[in-house]
Design a protein around this motif. Structure first.
Motif, short mmCIF file in Angstrom:
data_model
loop_
_atom_site.label_atom_id
_atom_site.label_comp_id
_atom_site.label_asym_id
_atom_site.label_seq_id
_atom_site.Cartn_x
_atom_site.Cartn_y
_atom_site.Cartn_z
N PHE A 43 46.77 39.33 36.12
CA PHE A 43 45.56 38.61 36.53
C PHE A 43 45.27 38.93 37.98
O PHE A 43 46.06 39.58 38.67
CB PHE A 43 45.70 37.09 36.32
N TRP B 137 42.48 37.54 41.56
CA TRP B 137 41.61 36.47 42.07
C TRP B 137 40.23 37.04 42.33
O TRP B 137 40.10 38.10 42.96
CB TRP B 137 42.13 35.92 43.39
N GLY C 258 42.29 28.10 33.92
CA GLY C 258 42.84 29.07 34.86
C GLY C 258 42.92 28.46 36.25
O GLY C 258 42.39 27.37 36.51
N PHE C 259 43.57 29.18 37.14
CA PHE C 259 43.82 28.68 38.50
C PHE C 259 42.56 28.78 39.37
O PHE C 259 41.72 29.66 39.17
CB PHE C 259 44.94 29.53 39.12
N TYR D 7 38.55 30.81 45.42
CA TYR D 7 39.06 31.83 44.50
C TYR D 7 39.15 31.28 43.08
O TYR D 7 39.48 30.11 42.88
CB TYR D 7 40.46 32.27 44.89
N GLN E 74 41.07 32.47 39.40
CA GLN E 74 41.90 33.43 38.67
C GLN E 74 41.00 34.18 37.69
O GLN E 74 40.14 33.58 37.04
CB GLN E 74 42.98 32.67 37.89
N CYS E 75 41.17 35.49 37.58
CA CYS E 75 40.31 36.28 36.69
C CYS E 75 41.07 37.48 36.15
O CYS E 75 42.20 37.76 36.56
CB CYS E 75 39.06 36.74 37.43
N THR F 48 49.05 34.20 46.70
CA THR F 48 49.19 32.76 46.45
C THR F 48 49.96 32.00 47.54
O THR F 48 49.63 30.87 47.86
CB THR F 48 49.89 32.52 45.09
N THR G 77 52.89 31.87 42.45
CA THR G 77 51.97 32.53 41.52
C THR G 77 52.30 32.13 40.08
O THR G 77 51.42 31.70 39.32
CB THR G 77 52.07 34.06 41.68
N HIS H 58 49.63 29.98 37.70
CA HIS H 58 48.75 30.81 36.87
C HIS H 58 49.29 30.93 35.46
O HIS H 58 50.50 31.12 35.28
CB HIS H 58 48.64 32.23 37.42
#
Ligand code: PHB
Length: 392
Positions: free
Chosen positions: A185, A187, A209-210, A224, A226-227, A293, A346, A350
């Motif tokens: 993953f 950001w 997600g984060f 940010y 998570q992506c 993170t 992290t 996540h």
């Protein structure tokens, strides 16, 4: 015939590590040349990290590298971890008597460049290091903005040139020589014009997600999501970005505003197999990368530089290699603790795409262990605010 120039220490990279090293050497009367292919404006305006450990700020202040960080930086005495719909504050000040400073990296760079230039420092913007050779008698091949080439001969060469370091091959024998981990993953980061949404940073683990709510100033915020690492940052509309952020930090209403920068940060952990070969050394991101993170990147670079500055000062004034030879082992303790902390923050916050139900419940158990336990919280507080530095 290629023109040749000489200096004591050739420093490749005018980031925080290279500039601070040059400054610390100058204070002991040791000349250096700092090379960077970017121009000054690019270096001073690229928005990067934002969190400085208390020790980092103290070093910048005590050595005259940046008094602004302490004066104008915002001291944060905690962060919030949010999960299961609830916020949990980690009170750094109460737990470990320390804090961090929100002071953007490009401001640190402005301060360091101004300091170096005011002291007559030799910082060569637009000068690209093409290669470095001969670890015993280092030579850096350089190209000027006009395309002219010259060779910089030095007693030592320091690679402070980031994750795509040109000096790394000379030190490790290969461009990739190191311990490496990639995460599934990334950001998606934005900068927007808005007031802060919360007094402190919010790290939120949500089922979607984060998300991280960070800050830059009274008028500019950094957030940010998570992506997927392959996400095209232009594929989401501003409304979609805000909806996603709001959903992931449920419980806080974010102040929305125009988004003027978007980027995708890949998550990587890396430590070079070697940090020293002869008189060639690596510091900062050239030596190691952490996922963002734990906000450790810049701080770790400063810790490396303190060790290398002392080693090079000893080498230049007494001829002793003791500090240089001790550098890799001395630096690696902090590097691996920071690697663990960054990986741990992290993995705790996540969900990976292939996460099982077990993993998700285990993650909640972990977050509760940290927030419900004084000892768990204190570990986070201690690592986040930074372990003691050699010089302080
Ligand atoms: C940032 O503001 O860019 C930032 C803050 C905290 C992190 C990572 C990035 O953990």
């Amino acid at each position: 015939m290629t023109r040749t120039e000489r200096t004591r220490v050739a420093i490749v990279g005018a980031g925080p590590a290279g500039l601070l090293l040059s400054h610390l050497l100058h204070r002991e009367g040791i000349d250096s040349v700092v090379l960077d292919e970017r121009d000054r404006d690019q270096i001073e305006t690229t928005v990067r990290a934002g969190i400085l450990e208390q020790g980092t700020v103290e070093v910048l202040d005590a050595t005259g590298a940046s008094e602004r960080a302490l004066r104008e930086g915002h001291r944060h005495e905690g962060i919030e971890l949010r999960f299961g719909g609830e916020g949990h504050r980690i009170d750094f000040e109460r737990l470990v008597g320390r804090g961090v400073y929100l002071y953007p990296q490009h401001e640190v760079l402005k301060d360091l460049i101004a300091r170096r230039l005011a002291d007559g420092g030799d910082v060569r913007f637009g000068h690209r290091a093409i290669s470095a050779r001969d670890a015993e008698n280092p030579v850096v091949e350089v190209e000027t903005p006009d395309g002219e080439r010259y060779e910089l001969v030095a007693d030592a060469v320091v690679g402070a040139d980031g994750s795509r370091s040109v000096v790394r091959t000379l030190v490790t024998g290969s461009q990739t020589g190191g311990y490496f981990r990639e995460y599934p993953f990334a950001w998606f980061g934005i900068l927007c014009e808005a007031p802060p949404s919360a007094p402190e940073l919010i790290y939120s683990a949500s089922p979607r997600g984060f998300a991280l709510v960070s800050q830059r100033s009274e008028t500019v915020q950094r957030l940010y999501l998570q992506c997927d690492p392959e996400l095209d940052p232009d594929s989401m509309s501003e409304a979609e970005i805000w909806d996603e952020l709001q959903a992931r930090v449920a419980g806080t209403t974010l102040h929305e505003g125009p988004i003027f920068q978007r980027d995708v940060l890949r998550f990587r952990s890396f430590v070079a197999h070697r940090l020293l070969n002869g008189n060639a050394l690596l510091v900062g991101d050239a030596a190691h990368t952490v996922p963002p993170t734990g906000a450790k990147g810049l701080n770790l670079a400063v810790a490396d530089v303190l060790l290398v500055a002392d080693a090079l000062i000893e080498f230049a004034t007494t001829g002793s290699r003791a500090g240089l030879d001790a550098y890799p082992a001395a630096a690696s303790h902090r590097i691996w603790r920071a690697q663990h902390f960054s990986w741990w923050m992290t993995s705790m916050l996540h969900a990976a795409p292939d996460e099982t139900e077990f993993d998700l419940h285990r993650q909640m158990g972990e977050l509760e262990s940290v927030t419900a336990s004084e000892h768990g919280s204190a570990y986070l507080a201690e690592a986040y605010t930074g372990w003691p530095l050699a010089r302080l």
